[in-house]
Write an enzyme that holds these catalytic residues in place. Sequence first.
Site, mmCIF file in Angstrom:
data_model
loop_
_atom_site.group_PDB
_atom_site.id
_atom_site.type_symbol
_atom_site.label_atom_id
_atom_site.label_comp_id
_atom_site.label_asym_id
_atom_site.label_seq_id
_atom_site.Cartn_x
_atom_site.Cartn_y
_atom_site.Cartn_z
ATOM 1 N N GLY A 89 0.839 -1.190 0.000
ATOM 2 C CA GLY A 89 0.000 0.000 0.000
ATOM 3 C C GLY A 89 0.870 1.234 0.000
ATOM 4 N N ASP A 112 -15.066 6.190 12.428
ATOM 5 C CA ASP A 112 -14.940 5.915 10.994
ATOM 6 C C ASP A 112 -15.213 4.438 10.724
ATOM 7 O OD1 ASP A 112 -14.589 6.593 8.363
ATOM 8 O OD2 ASP A 112 -12.412 6.453 8.382
#
Length: 941
Positions: free
Chosen positions: A675, A811
């Site tokens: 990533g 979140d």
Amino acid sequence: MSSDSFSGHLRSTLFVFTLLFFIIHSSSQSDERQFLLKFKSILTNSKTQVLNTWNEETHACNFTGIVCNSDEEVKEINLSNQQLAGTLDFDSLCSLKSLEKMSLGSNLFYGSVSSHLSNCTNLQYLDLGMNFFSGEVPDLSPLTQLKFLSLNLSGFSGPFPWKSIGNLTGLTFLSLGDNTFDKSPFPSEILKLYNLDSVYLSNCTIEGRIPEAIGDLTSLKSLQLSDNNLTGEIPAGITKLTKLQMLELYDNKLTGILPVGLSNLLNLSQFDVSTNNLHGDVSVLKFLTQLESLQLFENSFSGEIPQEFGDFKFLKQFSIYKNQFTGELPAKIGSWAEFEYIDVSENYLTGSIPPDMCKMGTLQKLLMLQNKFTGGLPENYAGCSSLIRLRVSNNSLSGQIPDGIWSLPNVSMIDLEMNQFEGQVPASIGEAKSLTQLFLANNRFSGELPTEISNVSTLVEIELTGNQFSGEIPSSIGGLKKLSNVHLQDNMFSGAIPESLGSCVSLNEINLAGNSLSGQIPASLGSLASLNSLNLSGNKLTGAIPASLSSLKLTLIDLSDNNLVGRVPQLLLMVAYNGSFAGNPGLCADGSKDLRECSQASHKSGLIKVAVYCFIAGVLVLMLSLAYILIIKLRKIDRKCPINRGGSWDVKQFHVLKFSEDEILRSLTQENLIGKGGSGNVYKVDLKCGEQLAVKHMWKSEPDSGSWRSSRSSAAILPKERARWPEYEAEVAALSSLRHMNVVKLYCCISSEDSNLLVYEYMPNGSLWDRLHTNKKIKMDWDVRYEIAIGAAMGLEYLHHGCERPVLHRDVKSSNILLDEEMKPKLADFGLAKIVQSGKAMNSTHIIAGTHGYIAPVYWVQNEMRTKEDMVSLVDPNISKDAKEDAVKMLSIAVHCTMKLPALRPSMRMVVKMLEEVKPYLFTDIIIEKEGANNVSLCKN
């Protein structure tokens, strides 16, 4: 026997009886206290302090919420709206032999209700409404003393025991609405309850005709049958209910005309038959002078509004939109009482707008769009400070708008479109501090748009299309940070497009077409990340198209009919339609059938120049690169490949570690990169012992370029897009002390002068988002889905209730729920987490956190959950038929978690309890791994 001995014997006997009575009475009191304490012991909620008085030392009659009779026996339990949670122990409560009232509504009770409720034979008042029960309503027939029964919005489902209702002949109040009972015709058993004065059966899946015999319930004051599937005409029997004060039949499939006998209902104050298929005139209602609320909208009523409506002294709410009414509105309508709103939109009404509907200063909504009204907007409304919505669009109104209208302090919408209004928008509009939508399109407004409009920081939409506005667009418009749509097309605006428009960060649509704007297109528009549509056609714009526009994710672009020059950016050609750039002779493009090819000669010349420049630049880059690489190898981190292993590294461990920082650092190479993003990279690390880790490398100063380009890979941790440094501190603070099998484990953080490494456990199955939506999507049976749902809920329960200081994740979404090799979920990405300080409430935060994007259509789902069949249709079709019923139950829990009123939403502790109630049978014998097992150190020798 002597009189003295007889007297002594009598005294002894009385003493014994008194003693026995005291012993029995004390025993009874002790028993009742124990019954209540047993009821308390089963409750699971700790938020409320209401039961603090319920203890062994306090007399039962002194318990909060308890009322006793003259014999000191419990008579009433009054604990409604106290946030009590848990299952109900009716064995204990119904052991209170003198109990007459049980008020437990508006709490958080769940689970099924046993038939032991039938032991409460003395109950006269039972309120279990607005809870989260499951299963069927128990048999109620033994409750023959019952006068008040409320089960509305209680969560019960299945077939309702209507036959048992027929035995409750003493009922005066019956409320069963807002439950998903099985479909049934109108229950004839209710027609035998002649003492009823209030019936609430809205939204409980009743179908068919309303029986004529409803007229036999002559004591009724309130009859609510809305939101069902009732058909046929309104029965004449209803007109016999002369005591009715409220009659609500809205949202059904009723047909025909209003029965003539409605004129008999002289006590009626609230009448609502909206959203049906009724027709005819409404003259029968002119006698109902006590009306406060009249709702006739969404039918096919016709004819004129009775002039008598203008004399109704108590009318506060009047809504008749979407019908076929004609004629004029009564001039005095709404002028007597504290009128709240009027909505007569989408009819064929004519004449003037009644002037005095805000006479009492309480009018909030004036909605009269899409009729044939004429004349002006009455001056009286300029002082209507209570007004929130003003909509008179699509009429034949004319004249100037009273100045005070523009600056009303509470108005959020001014909609004057499609009329013949004229005049200017005054500077006083800057005082409209609540205005969000300004719709003036297709009128005759003129003059300049005042700069003061930029003071209205609440503005979301500006629609000025098709007027005669002139002058420049205010340069200060960039101050409107909430602005979403700007439609100024087909006016006479001139001058440059303000550079500050690029500061309106919420913009979705810009349409400035058909004006006389000049100058260049501001490059700042390329920074509008949310922009979907850009139309600047038909102006006098010059210069090149800014390359910055290529970064926009547009669905529409139209720059036609200007004086633009140069090459059209290739990425813009991909979103353009035929004609997007037509009418600009100076524009060219390669491979476009609508634009000329860019000059080959100039193209070749340009290529030569580019080649020369590239050669020179290449040599310079090569030399600089060699020098740079040498420097990097000596002292700095290569932000593309390996991390600098030299220098000083500080390790803060949160679990027992059997690996060194050097083993971590050696693994942070390009081939292990999984990533990449704005705050750093994510690497997969294979330890010598065979275990795996995920390492997030976060720079202390933001790197020069790049946003996250990884596509939700199977990385253990994927940083949020464009993460910022505070997220590191938040994540470490939140995760360092957490110990739970459903929260991702942070082993340690490794810090240097300019970098931080967060070392996590690796989750090989990626995120739930991956498994539901991406090319890594897999088929998950209901058992797996259930385990993921309850596991995530248990993780959140731990954060909210199991930590010394509660943690708010802020979140939670499918991409932040990671899955291990056994598909067990773990909450991840705590970059936005907030730790609640001790002693502070955790029911709110001052900042809206989370990720912009998809919002679940929860209110639409609620509206679709009218029947069991409707609910099943909402379930993912990939879920097996046998599991759909469990899925529906879980859906119901989800909807309860999104109730509009926060007080009605369950805590995460209660959510877990409710989810356990719908556990699939396959998992009943599975022993959940102990939390302590999550603390086992990694790679022990």
